[in-house]
Design an enzyme around this catalytic site. Sequence first.
Site, PDB file in Angstrom:
ATOM      1  N   ARG A  61       4.324   8.818 -10.963  1.00 42.25           N
ATOM      2  CA  ARG A  61       4.491   9.387  -9.628  1.00 42.25           C
ATOM      3  C   ARG A  61       3.677   8.665  -8.553  1.00 42.25           C
ATOM      4  O   ARG A  61       4.200   8.310  -7.492  1.00 42.25           O
ATOM      5  CB  ARG A  61       4.080  10.867  -9.611  1.00 42.25           C
ATOM      6  CG  ARG A  61       5.146  11.804 -10.119  1.00 42.25           C
ATOM      7  CD  ARG A  61       4.502  12.924 -10.869  1.00 42.25           C
ATOM      8  NE  ARG A  61       3.940  12.401 -12.106  1.00 42.25           N
ATOM      9  CZ  ARG A  61       4.651  12.271 -13.234  1.00 42.25           C
ATOM     10  NH1 ARG A  61       5.870  12.701 -13.288  1.00 42.25           N
ATOM     11  NH2 ARG A  61       4.113  11.721 -14.310  1.00 42.25           N
ATOM     12  N   THR A  62       2.379   8.465  -8.812  1.00 41.55           N
ATOM     13  CA  THR A  62       1.510   7.972  -7.741  1.00 41.55           C
ATOM     14  C   THR A  62       1.919   6.550  -7.333  1.00 41.55           C
ATOM     15  O   THR A  62       2.079   6.253  -6.144  1.00 41.55           O
ATOM     16  CB  THR A  62       0.036   8.024  -8.197  1.00 41.55           C
ATOM     17  OG1 THR A  62      -0.211   9.307  -8.749  1.00 41.55           O
ATOM     18  CG2 THR A  62      -0.906   7.788  -7.025  1.00 41.55           C
ATOM     19  N   LYS A  90      -9.746 -10.517 -19.214  1.00 45.45           N
ATOM     20  CA  LYS A  90     -10.667 -11.585 -19.642  1.00 45.45           C
ATOM     21  C   LYS A  90     -12.104 -11.262 -19.249  1.00 45.45           C
ATOM     22  O   LYS A  90     -12.971 -12.115 -19.287  1.00 45.45           O
ATOM     23  CB  LYS A  90     -10.265 -12.914 -18.975  1.00 45.45           C
ATOM     24  CG  LYS A  90      -8.852 -13.356 -19.261  1.00 45.45           C
ATOM     25  CD  LYS A  90      -8.577 -14.667 -18.502  1.00 45.45           C
ATOM     26  CE  LYS A  90      -7.143 -14.734 -18.038  1.00 45.45           C
ATOM     27  NZ  LYS A  90      -6.980 -15.689 -16.920  1.00 45.45           N
ATOM     28  N   ARG A 112      -6.026   2.639  -8.810  1.00 43.84           N
ATOM     29  CA  ARG A 112      -6.325   3.635  -9.850  1.00 43.84           C
ATOM     30  C   ARG A 112      -7.151   2.936 -10.919  1.00 43.84           C
ATOM     31  O   ARG A 112      -6.856   1.802 -11.288  1.00 43.84           O
ATOM     32  CB  ARG A 112      -5.031   4.193 -10.453  1.00 43.84           C
ATOM     33  CG  ARG A 112      -5.284   5.081 -11.656  1.00 43.84           C
ATOM     34  CD  ARG A 112      -4.040   5.784 -12.140  1.00 43.84           C
ATOM     35  NE  ARG A 112      -3.668   6.869 -11.246  1.00 43.84           N
ATOM     36  CZ  ARG A 112      -2.736   7.780 -11.539  1.00 43.84           C
ATOM     37  NH1 ARG A 112      -2.114   7.724 -12.693  1.00 43.84           N
ATOM     38  NH2 ARG A 112      -2.439   8.729 -10.686  1.00 43.84           N
ATOM     39  N   HIS A 140      -8.704  12.711  -7.138  1.00 41.00           N
ATOM     40  CA  HIS A 140      -7.345  12.208  -6.885  1.00 41.00           C
ATOM     41  C   HIS A 140      -6.959  12.777  -5.511  1.00 41.00           C
ATOM     42  O   HIS A 140      -6.128  13.689  -5.413  1.00 41.00           O
ATOM     43  CB  HIS A 140      -6.411  12.702  -7.985  1.00 41.00           C
ATOM     44  CG  HIS A 140      -5.094  11.987  -8.074  1.00 41.00           C
ATOM     45  ND1 HIS A 140      -4.606  11.158  -7.071  1.00 41.00           N
ATOM     46  CD2 HIS A 140      -4.143  11.983  -9.048  1.00 41.00           C
ATOM     47  CE1 HIS A 140      -3.435  10.689  -7.436  1.00 41.00           C
ATOM     48  NE2 HIS A 140      -3.125  11.163  -8.622  1.00 41.00           N
TER      49      HIS A 140
HETATM   50  N1   CP Z   1       0.153  13.203 -10.650  1.00 43.77           N
HETATM   51  C1   CP Z   1      -0.025  11.938 -11.033  1.00 43.77           C
HETATM   52  O1   CP Z   1      -1.050  11.314 -10.721  1.00 43.77           O
HETATM   53  O2   CP Z   1       0.982  11.415 -11.783  1.00 43.77           O
HETATM   54  P1   CP Z   1       1.030   9.917 -12.323  1.00 43.77           P
HETATM   55  O3   CP Z   1      -0.093   9.787 -13.342  1.00 43.77           O
HETATM   56  O4   CP Z   1       2.373   9.762 -12.945  1.00 43.77           O
HETATM   57  O5   CP Z   1       0.794   9.002 -11.167  1.00 43.77           O
END
Ligand code: CP
Length: 510
Positions: A61-62, A90, A112, A140
Amino acid sequence: MHTLDPPAFYRRDILAISDFSRKEMLYVVETTRSLDQHLADIRTRVRGKKMYYAFFEPSTRTRFSFVYAAKRIGLETSGFSSASSTSAQKGEPLKDTLRMIQGYGTDVIVMRHPLAGAALWGAENVDVPIVNAGDGAHEHPTQTLLDLYSILESQMPKRAWADIEELDGLSVAFVGDLKYGRTVHSLTTALSRFGGCTLRFVAPESLQIPAEYLEELQARGVPYTLHARLEEVVPDTDVLYMTRIQRERMPDEAEYERVKRVFHLTSEQLRHARPNLKVMHPLPRNKENLELDFSVDATPHAYYYRQAENGLAVRVTLLALLTGGIETPEHRRPAREAQPQRARFEPVEPGPGGKTRKYLFAIEDGTVIDHILPGRSGLVKSVLSLPEGVPVLVAENLESRRSASGRKDLIKIIGYKPSPTELSQIALISPGATISLIHDRAIVEKGRVVLPEYVAGLVLCQNPNCISRPEHLEGAPSLFRTISRTPPILQCTYCDGPVRQEDVAFLERG
Ligand code: CP
C-alpha cells in the site's frame, strides 16, 4: 480549498506524528477532502520535480500509493523496493545511500527502513525532505494521516474538520500487536491531541502498548482502558482498529507462536456492534492467523479497503505540500542539539545537621561525592576514569539526615576532578548526589549535579532496533533528551524509547 492559514509544509520532513500539531494534521485531511478541484494547478506547479522511494522493507500500500500519488500530480518517480537490490547488501551505510539519491537529483525521498529512527537519521544527512514510510516499530506518520481521514470521513462526514478539537465522544479500540505496531503508536499520539475520545487497548500482556504512550495520554487527560479480550470492547466501540501480530519484529519465536492467533474477528462477533462501528486495519492482514476473518469483508462494518484507498488521496496532498504544488510557507528544520552539554551544579544548602561533617579525613585537593544513594557508590566509582594509584575513600551506608532513606554512600578522591561526562553519569546513577570540588583544603565549588537538557554520546539506547545502537554500524550518535530529572528519565531522540534510572547502561568509551 478551505480558508485555514496554511501551516509551513513546503520542504518539510514527515518523520513522526508528534512533530505535527492538531491543526496541522487537520489541515492535511481537510485539504485532501477538496483536492480534486486543484489537481490541475498542482500539476503546473510541480512540473519537472521528482520523488524517490527508498524501501528497505516490503510494502504494498505505502509504496504503490506514493508512486501513484506522484504520477497523479506529474512528479517523476524512481526508487527501489528492496534493500537486496542496492549496495546496502554490500554493507553501505544508510546515510551514503541517501546522499547518493540526493546527489542524483530529487525533491523528496520517501523511505521505509527496519530500524527505528532511520528516517530522522536520514533527514540529518540530506537537505531534501524525508518522508517516513515506516521506521521499524517506531512510527508510520503518513498512515496516521490516512487513518485520521478515514475516521473523520466515516464518523463525522458532515462536520467541518479544520477546527475540530473534540471527537464527539468517539471510542477507538486498538487490537493486536500494540507493542511493535508503528501504526498504533502514531495514531495513539495523533488522537491524544484531541479531546472527547476514549481509547481502548486490547492485547496479550506481552504485546500491550508501551507505558510511555499511556503516560502521554494521562498527561493530556485522554481516558483509556486496557483489555485482554476483544469481546469486552466490541459493543461500545466506534472504530475497531485491528492489527497483525508481527512475527518480523518479535525477538522470540516461541512467544510469537503463543500469541499469533489470540485474536480472530469474525462477522459473528460484530452482531452486537454499534451500527456505525467501522473495522479498520492498516493491512496487510495475515492469511494464516486471520486476525480479521474474511467473513467481515461483506459486512457494512468493513472499512479497511476504503481506508487503504484513502491513502492515495492523502499522499497526493502530502507530496503536493512538500514539493510546492500547494503553496505554503517553507518549513525550517529545527536545530538539533548535537553537542554534549555540561551537567551543571545546582547549589545546595547545608544539611539539617549544619556543617558538612568530615568523614575520616579532610582532603587538600580533590573531589567529595556525597549523598550517593546507598549501595550505588560502586557504580559511581566505576564510571570515573581514575588514574592508577589515585587514593580513593569509599564509605557505604553512612547516616544521613538529608536523604529519604536516612542512609547514603560517599566517595572522596584525592587529586581528581570528574569530567562533564562523568558528572552526567553520576546524575543518572544517583540523582541528588552532591559534589564538592576542593582546592587548598577549601571547597571551591559545591552543588548537586543537574542533568543537561540533552545527554549526548553517553547512554546506550535500550531498544535493540534503534538506529543509534552501535551494533547497527550506521554512525548515528547516542542522543537523549532529559524528560525528568528526579527520577532521571531520558528519551532517545531517534526511537523515542525511554531509559529509566534502573535501566541506564553506558556506552563503552572508545
Ligand atoms: N499499511 C501499510 O503500511 O501497508 P504496506 O506495508 O503494504 O505498505
